[in-house]
Design a protein around this motif. Structure first.
Motif, mmCIF file in Angstrom:
data_model
loop_
_atom_site.group_PDB
_atom_site.id
_atom_site.type_symbol
_atom_site.label_atom_id
_atom_site.label_comp_id
_atom_site.label_asym_id
_atom_site.label_seq_id
_atom_site.Cartn_x
_atom_site.Cartn_y
_atom_site.Cartn_z
ATOM 1 N N LEU A 122 -6.993 3.372 -0.233
ATOM 2 C CA LEU A 122 -6.271 2.782 0.549
ATOM 3 C C LEU A 122 -6.642 1.422 1.373
ATOM 4 O O LEU A 122 -6.053 0.648 1.519
ATOM 5 C CB LEU A 122 -5.375 3.688 1.531
ATOM 6 C CG LEU A 122 -4.778 4.895 1.005
ATOM 7 C CD1 LEU A 122 -4.250 5.817 1.897
ATOM 8 C CD2 LEU A 122 -3.788 4.438 -0.138
ATOM 9 N N THR A 125 0.848 -1.410 -0.093
ATOM 10 C CA THR A 125 0.017 -0.061 0.020
ATOM 11 C C THR A 125 0.745 1.463 -0.016
ATOM 12 O O THR A 125 0.566 2.169 -0.714
ATOM 13 C CB THR A 125 -1.121 0.014 1.226
ATOM 14 O OG1 THR A 125 -1.699 -1.193 1.214
ATOM 15 C CG2 THR A 125 -2.018 1.304 1.158
ATOM 16 N N TRP A 159 -7.341 -1.250 -1.250
ATOM 17 C CA TRP A 159 -6.257 -1.772 -1.972
ATOM 18 C C TRP A 159 -5.634 -2.759 -0.600
ATOM 19 O O TRP A 159 -5.297 -3.810 -0.707
ATOM 20 C CB TRP A 159 -5.237 -0.959 -2.409
ATOM 21 C CG TRP A 159 -4.316 -1.731 -3.061
ATOM 22 C CD1 TRP A 159 -3.014 -2.037 -2.467
ATOM 23 C CD2 TRP A 159 -4.346 -2.695 -4.278
ATOM 24 N NE1 TRP A 159 -2.137 -2.847 -3.672
ATOM 25 C CE2 TRP A 159 -3.181 -3.168 -4.554
ATOM 26 C CE3 TRP A 159 -5.451 -2.747 -4.965
ATOM 27 C CZ2 TRP A 159 -2.898 -3.868 -5.590
ATOM 28 C CZ3 TRP A 159 -5.200 -3.638 -5.949
ATOM 29 C CH2 TRP A 159 -4.096 -4.103 -6.457
ATOM 30 N N GLY A 160 -5.696 -2.300 0.585
ATOM 31 C CA GLY A 160 -5.272 -3.085 1.871
ATOM 32 C C GLY A 160 -5.747 -4.283 1.914
ATOM 33 O O GLY A 160 -5.166 -5.339 2.185
ATOM 34 N N GLY A 208 -2.678 -1.894 -8.405
ATOM 35 C CA GLY A 208 -2.654 -0.941 -7.337
ATOM 36 C C GLY A 208 -2.333 0.506 -7.571
ATOM 37 O O GLY A 208 -2.729 1.194 -7.089
ATOM 38 N N CYS A 251 2.660 1.486 -3.472
ATOM 39 C CA CYS A 251 1.725 1.861 -4.659
ATOM 40 C C CYS A 251 1.329 3.387 -4.594
ATOM 41 O O CYS A 251 1.162 4.092 -5.568
ATOM 42 C CB CYS A 251 0.713 0.850 -4.470
ATOM 43 S SG CYS A 251 0.693 -0.738 -5.001
ATOM 44 N N SER A 252 1.027 3.800 -3.115
ATOM 45 C CA SER A 252 0.625 5.079 -2.919
ATOM 46 C C SER A 252 1.583 6.085 -3.333
ATOM 47 O O SER A 252 1.317 7.142 -3.920
ATOM 48 C CB SER A 252 0.051 5.279 -1.532
ATOM 49 O OG SER A 252 0.867 5.137 -0.572
ATOM 50 N N SER A 277 -4.822 -6.883 -1.061
ATOM 51 C CA SER A 277 -3.589 -7.210 -0.971
ATOM 52 C C SER A 277 -3.451 -8.220 0.228
ATOM 53 O O SER A 277 -2.796 -9.112 0.086
ATOM 54 C CB SER A 277 -2.526 -5.923 -0.721
ATOM 55 O OG SER A 277 -2.911 -5.352 0.259
#
Length: 267
Positions: free
Chosen positions: A186, A78, A189-190, A144, A81-82, A193
């Motif tokens: 976020l 995360t 995606w967390g 992501g 990707c961010s 993943s």
């Protein structure tokens, strides 16, 4: 009338979806004889299956291995990707379009095509039978990055420009403005993943050759091979496997719904 039919279908769908999970939970307290006979409720509720599972199989070791690898992969993936998405949206540099094109191309590369190169890379790095070896190929994800780029593009640009005029660094803007405004994607995606790494089977099977380094999915397969027709113990193991997934989904349900539509509408 239409609402009643609609809600009736929703209830029926919910029962069909959750019945296997509920039956697995009930079966984990049943004897093998009760399960084979087709009973829906146990003759007597006992914890025998769980005790036998804990005594005969290192299920807690498998569980902790999966939990650690999933949590670490979720957090690092995360973050990476961010940060990458932030650079592609808010930082101007010459190769931006080319890098974004590479990110998009990585989404369409099948995992099977890079499985062997990843294995030899981990082998040469001497990371077999380690948690880092399981996690390393999943520290970044093109999908992501793409989703976060789309979300960051919907943020109010005036806030970013005002922060830059005030002399704020990219680190400050990223931490104090962009991330708080992007909690939906976020969180989404967390969750994705975490579940992706938690449910992996083939990659951990190749990387971990020792019982102490194996994950819960491999452990479940080992239990099935060892216990054979002891279905009560198998159901107890299944319940332990699905508990973290259900907890993550229930906790992040609201954020997951927001994240699924984030970036869909641009104001």
């Amino acid at each position: 009338m239409k609402k009643k039919i609609f809600y009736g279908l929703l209830i029926l769908s919910g029962i069909l979806v959750f019945f296997p999970i509920i039956y697995a939970l009930i079966s984990s307290f049943m004897s093998t004889k009760d399960i084979i006979s087709g009973k829906l409720l146990p003759s007597e509720v006992k914890l025998t299956n769980y005790k036998e599972l804990l005594q005969n199989v290192p299920i807690l070791q498998f569980f902790m291995n999966s939990l650690i690898t999933s949590l670490v992969a979720m957090i690092i993936q995360t973050i990476i990707c961010s940060m990458t998405a932030y650079a592609l949206v808010f930082v101007e540099f010459k190769e931006k379009k080319f890098i974004f094109l590479l990110v998009m191309c990585s989404i369409f590369i099948p995992w099977e095509s890079i499985f062997i190169p990843n294995y030899f890379t981990i082998l040469k790095m001497r990371l077999l039978n380690t948690k880092l070896g399981i996690i390393l190929p999943f520290l970044a994800n093109g999908l992501g990055i793409f989703l976060m780029v789309q979300q960051f593009k919907t943020l109010n640009k005036s806030l970013i420009e005002a922060a830059k005029i005030d002399g704020c660094s990219h680190g400050f803007i990223y931490l104090k403005i962009v991330l708080p405004l992007s909690r939906g994607i976020l969180s989404t995606w967390g969750i994705y993943s975490f579940l992706n790494v938690w449910n992996m089977y083939l990659w951990p099977l190749m990387i971990s050759t020792r019982p102490e380094s194996r994950t819960i999915q491999i452990g479940l397969k080992m239990i099935k091979a060892e216990e054979g027709t002891n279905f009560g113990v198998l159901m107890a193991a299944v319940v332990i496997v699905i508990i973290p997934s259900l907890i993550v989904l229930f906790i992040g349900q609201s954020q997951l719904q927001k994240g699924m539509t984030s970036g869909a509408v641009k104001e």
